[in-house]
Design a protein around this motif. Structure first.
Motif, short mmCIF file in Angstrom:
data_model
loop_
_atom_site.label_atom_id
_atom_site.label_comp_id
_atom_site.label_asym_id
_atom_site.label_seq_id
_atom_site.Cartn_x
_atom_site.Cartn_y
_atom_site.Cartn_z
N LEU A 1 0.78 -1.16 -0.13
CA LEU A 1 -0.04 0.13 0.16
C LEU A 1 0.82 1.22 0.13
N VAL A 2 0.74 2.00 -1.20
CA VAL A 2 1.59 3.14 -1.30
C VAL A 2 1.00 4.46 -1.72
N PHE A 3 1.37 5.80 -1.58
CA PHE A 3 0.98 6.69 -1.80
C PHE A 3 1.08 6.76 -3.44
N GLU A 4 0.02 7.33 -3.94
CA GLU A 4 -0.09 7.59 -5.60
C GLU A 4 1.02 8.23 -6.03
N GLY A 5 2.03 7.74 -6.87
CA GLY A 5 3.08 8.47 -7.40
C GLY A 5 4.37 7.91 -6.85
N THR A 6 4.26 6.97 -6.15
CA THR A 6 5.55 6.12 -5.55
C THR A 6 6.02 5.46 -6.75
N SER A 7 7.30 5.69 -7.17
CA SER A 7 7.71 5.14 -8.33
C SER A 7 7.99 3.48 -8.49
N ASP A 8 7.61 2.71 -9.60
CA ASP A 8 8.09 1.31 -9.39
C ASP A 8 9.42 1.22 -9.32
N GLU A 9 10.31 2.09 -9.83
CA GLU A 9 11.88 1.93 -9.70
C GLU A 9 12.14 2.09 -8.29
N LYS A 10 11.76 2.86 -7.61
CA LYS A 10 12.04 2.79 -6.17
C LYS A 10 11.81 1.54 -5.27
#
Length: 75
Positions: free
Chosen positions: A50-59
């Motif tokens: 569960l992440v905030f929208e905009g958290t990059s897949d790369e991260k």
């Protein structure tokens, strides 16, 4: 300040074989500031985060690779 929307991402991970592997992946993901919850499914070889929208897949990928595992996909 506007509320940020939370979304769930499923990360398919190669190399998780035991609870120690799952714990390593979970710990790596929880170090990311925008990750709010992590559920590991060893049988399905995935992590639901569960992440905030905009958290990059790369991260997310960097954290898992840094823990010694391979990301094969993020949905």
């Amino acid at each position: 300040m506007a509320c940020r929307k939370k979304i769930t991402k499923t990360i398919n991970i190669e190399g998780m074989k035991c609870q120690h592997c799952a714990a390593a992946v979970e710990a790596a993901l929880k170090k990311i500031k925008d990750v709010k919850n992590v559920e590991i499914d060893l049988d399905a070889k995935c992590a639901k985060v569960l992440v905030f929208e905009g958290t990059s897949d790369e991260k997310l990928t960097e954290a898992i690779v840094g823990a010694g595992f391979e990301v094969v996909g993020i949905n």
